[in-house]
Design a protein around this motif. Structure first.
Motif, mmCIF file in Angstrom:
data_model
loop_
_atom_site.group_PDB
_atom_site.id
_atom_site.type_symbol
_atom_site.label_atom_id
_atom_site.label_comp_id
_atom_site.label_asym_id
_atom_site.label_seq_id
_atom_site.Cartn_x
_atom_site.Cartn_y
_atom_site.Cartn_z
ATOM 1 N N LYS A 71 0.834 -1.203 0.000
ATOM 2 C CA LYS A 71 0.000 0.000 0.000
ATOM 3 C C LYS A 71 0.868 1.252 0.000
ATOM 4 C CE LYS A 71 -2.290 1.198 3.740
ATOM 5 N NZ LYS A 71 -3.305 1.269 4.840
ATOM 6 N N ALA A 72 1.912 1.252 0.836
ATOM 7 C CA ALA A 72 2.811 2.401 0.890
ATOM 8 C C ALA A 72 3.562 2.580 -0.420
ATOM 9 C CB ALA A 72 3.798 2.223 2.047
ATOM 10 N N LEU A 73 4.024 1.468 -0.994
ATOM 11 C CA LEU A 73 4.759 1.538 -2.253
ATOM 12 C C LEU A 73 3.869 2.083 -3.367
ATOM 13 C CD1 LEU A 73 7.395 0.887 -3.782
ATOM 14 C CD2 LEU A 73 6.466 -1.392 -4.244
ATOM 15 N N ALA A 74 2.617 1.635 -3.394
ATOM 16 C CA ALA A 74 1.695 2.067 -4.444
ATOM 17 C C ALA A 74 1.443 3.572 -4.381
ATOM 18 C CB ALA A 74 0.377 1.296 -4.323
ATOM 19 N N VAL A 75 1.200 4.109 -3.182
ATOM 20 C CA VAL A 75 0.894 5.535 -3.067
ATOM 21 C C VAL A 75 2.132 6.381 -3.369
ATOM 22 C CG1 VAL A 75 1.388 5.802 -0.583
ATOM 23 C CG2 VAL A 75 -0.357 7.229 -1.660
ATOM 24 N N LEU A 76 3.300 5.902 -2.971
ATOM 25 C CA LEU A 76 4.532 6.647 -3.263
ATOM 26 C C LEU A 76 4.843 6.632 -4.757
ATOM 27 C CD1 LEU A 76 6.812 5.564 -0.268
ATOM 28 C CD2 LEU A 76 5.899 7.849 -0.707
ATOM 29 N N LYS A 77 4.612 5.496 -5.416
ATOM 30 C CA LYS A 77 4.848 5.417 -6.858
ATOM 31 C C LYS A 77 3.882 6.320 -7.627
ATOM 32 C CE LYS A 77 8.301 2.586 -7.467
ATOM 33 N NZ LYS A 77 9.542 3.035 -8.173
ATOM 34 N N THR A 78 2.642 6.368 -7.147
ATOM 35 C CA THR A 78 1.658 7.257 -7.778
ATOM 36 C C THR A 78 2.111 8.716 -7.678
ATOM 37 O OG1 THR A 78 -0.149 5.743 -7.245
ATOM 38 C CG2 THR A 78 -0.742 8.026 -7.738
ATOM 39 N N ARG A 130 0.415 12.596 2.013
ATOM 40 C CA ARG A 130 0.670 14.045 2.098
ATOM 41 C C ARG A 130 1.139 14.593 0.754
ATOM 42 N NH1 ARG A 130 3.056 12.914 7.174
ATOM 43 N NH2 ARG A 130 5.154 13.243 6.331
ATOM 44 N N ALA A 131 1.973 13.790 0.075
ATOM 45 C CA ALA A 131 2.461 14.229 -1.234
ATOM 46 C C ALA A 131 1.310 14.336 -2.229
ATOM 47 C CB ALA A 131 3.512 13.250 -1.751
ATOM 48 N N LEU A 132 0.387 13.378 -2.171
ATOM 49 C CA LEU A 132 -0.771 13.437 -3.072
ATOM 50 C C LEU A 132 -1.709 14.575 -2.689
ATOM 51 C CD1 LEU A 132 -1.624 9.642 -3.559
ATOM 52 C CD2 LEU A 132 -0.488 11.189 -5.167
ATOM 53 N N VAL A 190 7.539 1.525 9.624
ATOM 54 C CA VAL A 190 8.150 2.171 8.460
ATOM 55 C C VAL A 190 7.134 2.295 7.325
ATOM 56 C CG1 VAL A 190 9.889 1.899 6.643
ATOM 57 C CG2 VAL A 190 10.503 1.467 9.016
ATOM 58 N N SER A 191 6.366 1.237 7.105
ATOM 59 C CA SER A 191 5.362 1.253 6.029
ATOM 60 C C SER A 191 4.304 2.306 6.277
ATOM 61 C CB SER A 191 4.711 -0.127 5.903
ATOM 62 O OG SER A 191 5.659 -1.105 5.544
ATOM 63 N N GLU A 192 3.831 2.402 7.520
ATOM 64 C CA GLU A 192 2.802 3.386 7.860
ATOM 65 C C GLU A 192 3.323 4.806 7.687
ATOM 66 O OE1 GLU A 192 1.687 2.286 11.780
ATOM 67 O OE2 GLU A 192 0.634 0.453 11.152
ATOM 68 N N LYS A 193 4.563 5.034 8.085
ATOM 69 C CA LYS A 193 5.161 6.351 7.940
ATOM 70 C C LYS A 193 5.311 6.718 6.463
ATOM 71 C CE LYS A 193 9.340 8.979 9.107
ATOM 72 N NZ LYS A 193 10.691 8.906 9.741
ATOM 73 N N ALA A 194 5.763 5.740 5.673
ATOM 74 C CA ALA A 194 5.938 5.990 4.240
ATOM 75 C C ALA A 194 4.592 6.240 3.571
ATOM 76 C CB ALA A 194 6.641 4.795 3.592
ATOM 77 N N TYR A 195 3.581 5.495 3.984
ATOM 78 C CA TYR A 195 2.243 5.683 3.413
ATOM 79 C C TYR A 195 1.723 7.083 3.732
ATOM 80 C CZ TYR A 195 -2.755 5.143 2.607
ATOM 81 O OH TYR A 195 -4.046 5.314 2.167
ATOM 82 N N ALA A 196 1.925 7.512 4.965
ATOM 83 C CA ALA A 196 1.467 8.836 5.375
ATOM 84 C C ALA A 196 2.148 9.929 4.548
ATOM 85 C CB ALA A 196 1.726 9.044 6.862
ATOM 86 N N PRO A 239 11.224 8.991 1.160
ATOM 87 C CA PRO A 239 10.372 7.940 1.727
ATOM 88 C C PRO A 239 10.452 6.624 0.957
ATOM 89 C CG PRO A 239 9.044 9.663 0.721
ATOM 90 C CD PRO A 239 10.432 10.181 0.812
ATOM 91 N N LEU A 240 10.687 6.683 -0.354
ATOM 92 C CA LEU A 240 10.861 5.458 -1.121
ATOM 93 C C LEU A 240 12.108 4.712 -0.661
ATOM 94 C CD1 LEU A 240 9.929 6.379 -4.815
ATOM 95 C CD2 LEU A 240 8.950 4.523 -3.452
#
Length: 421
Positions: free
Chosen positions: A319-326, A383-385, A373-379, A337-338
Motif C-alpha cells: 500500500k505504501a509503495l503504491a501511493v509513493l509510486k503514484t 501528504r504528497a498526493l 516504516v510502512s505506515e510512515k511511508a504511506y502517510a 520515503p521510497l
C-alpha cells in the motif's frame, strides 16, 4: 580368433613402425602411444588419443605412461610390456591408486597446482563409494574416472568439464538415474529428475548462479555420502544460516530429533526443493504446516497467526509503495520515503526467515518495525498526493483568475474603443 588377433597386432606394429620412421623429427619419443593410436583408425583406440589433446594433464606435459605405465620410448607392442609396468586400462580398484599416486603427494602436486587438496584419496575411502570398493570389492561404484571423464579431464571452472556446476547433476545422474544399473542397491533413481524441477537447478540453469547447490554441495564430492537425519539441517545451514539457527533453537528441532526425521527436508523436500512462498503457512494443498497440523489445532492456529503477521506487513508495504509510486509518477519528490521503505522490504524478508523459529512473539518483534516504516511511508505518500491536489486546485484557481482578468481586459479595451473621439 587367433588369426584375426595376429593380423590386428601385425597392423599395429607396421603402422607404428612407419610413423617412427617418418615422424621421428617432428614428434617427441614419449608420444609413441598417441602416434600409434591416432594412426590405427579404430574409434575406441583413436578417440582417447584425440580427447587427451585437451586434457589438463596433457597441458602439463604428462603422457599416457603416467597413468597406463609402459615404456613410451619404444614404438610398437613392446611399449606395452607388463614387465615395464604397463597396466593398460586400470580396473576400478586400480583407478583410485593410479590417480592417488600423484594427487596424494603434496611435494609433487606443489609443482603443478599448490591449491589442490592432496587428501582426496583418504576422503574417498570415507565415502559410500570408497567403502564399498574397499570393503566389498564392488566394481560398479563410482571411482575417479566415473566423475572425471578419462582423457578429457578439465578444471571444474571449465564449462566443458564433467564436474562444472552445470554438469555435476548429469554426471552423478549417469549412474544414479540409471534404474537398471542401480537395481542391486535398492535406492531411488529419481533424484536427477526431481532436482531438475527444483529452485536450485533453476538458479543454476536459468539464472546462471553457479553458487546455487548441486549434488556435491550437499553430499560432498570425494567423500560423497547421504546426509544423516541429524546433519541435514547442517548441510542446508551452510547457505541458509539464519533459517538453520532459528530452527535449531525451536521446539520443532527437538521434536524432529526425537522422531528421527530431518528438519529441512520434512517441509521443503530434498532434491525437488521448490521456491518457497507464504502459501506454505496456509491451509491449502501447498501448505507445509497442514501436513502435521490440521486447521483448528494449536499448530494450525500458530501457522495461521504467523501468516496473518506476514500478510499484514506485506499489505502495508504494498500500500505504501503504491501511493509513493503514484506520487512519483505525478512528479512529486518522494525519493526519501521510497528509500526508507526499503527497510520495510528488508524486514519482510527477515520476517519470512523468522517463521523458522515457530514463535509468534519473535515474529511480531521482527514485523513491528516494518509496519511502522510502512505506515510512515504511506502517510508521506498521502501528504504528497494531498499537496499535489492542493497545487492542482491552486493552479485551477489561478487559471480562472487569469482568465477573468484577460476577459475583463478585453471588455475594457472594447469599451474604450466604442467611446466617441
Amino acid at each position: 580368433m587367433k588369426l584375426s588377433r595376429t593380423i590386428f597386432l601385425t597392423a599395429i606394429i607396421v603402422l607404428c613402425s612407419g610413423h617412427a620412421a617418418t615422424g621421428a623429427e617432428t614428434k617427441p619419443q614419449d608420444d609413441s602411444c598417441g602416434t600409434c593410436h591416432l594412426a590405427l583408425g579404430i574409434e575406441k583406440l583413436t578417440k582417447p588419443a584425440e580427447l587427451y589433446k585437451s586434457d589438463v594433464h596433457a597441458a602439463k606435459g604428462f603422457g599416457c605412461v603416467a597413468c597406463h605405465g609402459g615404456d613410451p620410448t619404444i614404438m610398437g607392442l613392446e611399449a606395452m610390456d607388463r614387465k615395464k609396468g604397463y597396466i593398460g586400462k586400470p580396473t576400478p580398484f586400480q583407478v583410485v591408486e593410479v590417480c592417488g599416486k600423484c594427487h596424494s603427494d603434496a611435494n609433487f602436486m606443489r609443482q603443478y597446482n599448490p591449491s589442490l587438496r592432496v587428501d582426496q584419496i583418504a576422503e574417498y575411502y570415507t565415502s559410500v563409494h570408497g567403502k564399498r570398493l574397499k570393503e566389498q570389492k564392488d566394481p560398479k561404484v563410482a571411482t575417479c574416472a566415473s566423475c572425471h571423464t578419462p582423457h578429457a579431464i578439465r578444471p571444474p571452472n571449465d564449462s566443458r568439464s564433467s564436474v562444472h556446476p552445470t554438469r555435476v547433476a548429469d554426471t552423478c545422474g549417469s549412474c544414479h538415474a540409471n534404474a537398471e544399473y542401480m537395481a542391486p542397491y535398492k535406492i531411488p533413481t529419481d533424484q536427477l529428475e526431481k532436482y531438475k524441477q527444483s529452485v536450485h537447478w533453476k538458479m543454476i540453469s536459468q539464472k546462471g548462479d553457479l553458487t546455487a547447490p548441486t549434488c556435491n554441495d550437499c553430499h560432498g564430492n570425494h567423500g560423497a555420502a547421504p546426509p544423516g537425519v541429524a546433519s541435514v539441517a547442517n548441510v542446508c545451514g551452510q547457505c541458509h544460516a539464519v533459517n538453520a539457527e532459528l530452527f535449531n533453537k525451536s521446539a520443532h528441532s527437538k521434536i524432529f530429533a526425537q522422531m528421527g526425521i530431518s528438519g529441512c527436508a520434512t517441509c521443503h523436500s530434498n532434491h525437488a526443493i521448490m521456491e518457497t512462498g507464504d502459501v506454505m503457512l496456509a491451509a491449502g494443498d501447498k501448505s507445509a504446516c497442514a501436513t502435521c497440523h490440521p486447521p483448528g489445532s494449536s499448530g494450525g492456529a500458530l501457522a495461521a497467526s504467523m501468516l496473518g503477521s506476514i500478510d499484514r506487513l506485506k499489505a502495508n508495504y504494498d500500500k505504501a509503495l503504491a501511493v509513493l509510486k503514484t506520487a512519483e509518477h505525478a512528479g512529486m519528490e518522494v525519493s526519501q520515503p521510497l528509500f526508507e521503505l526499503n527497510e520495510a522490504k528488508t524486514t519482510l524478508i527477515k520476517a519470512r526467515a523468522t517463521i523458522h523459529g515457530f514463535d509468534q512473539a519473535l515474529l511480531d518483534k521482527e514485523v513491528g518495525p516494518g509496519l511502522a516504516v510502512s505506515e510512515k511511508a504511506y502517510a508521506r505518500g498521502v501528504r504528497a498526493l494531498d499537496e499535489l491536489q492542493f497545487r492542482r486546485k491552486g493552479l485551477a484557481v489561478s487559471a480562472l483568475i487569469i482568465f477573468a482578468l484577460v476577459v475583463g481586459l478585453i471588455l475594457k479595451i472594447r469599451q474604450m474603443e466604442r467611446k466617441p473621439k
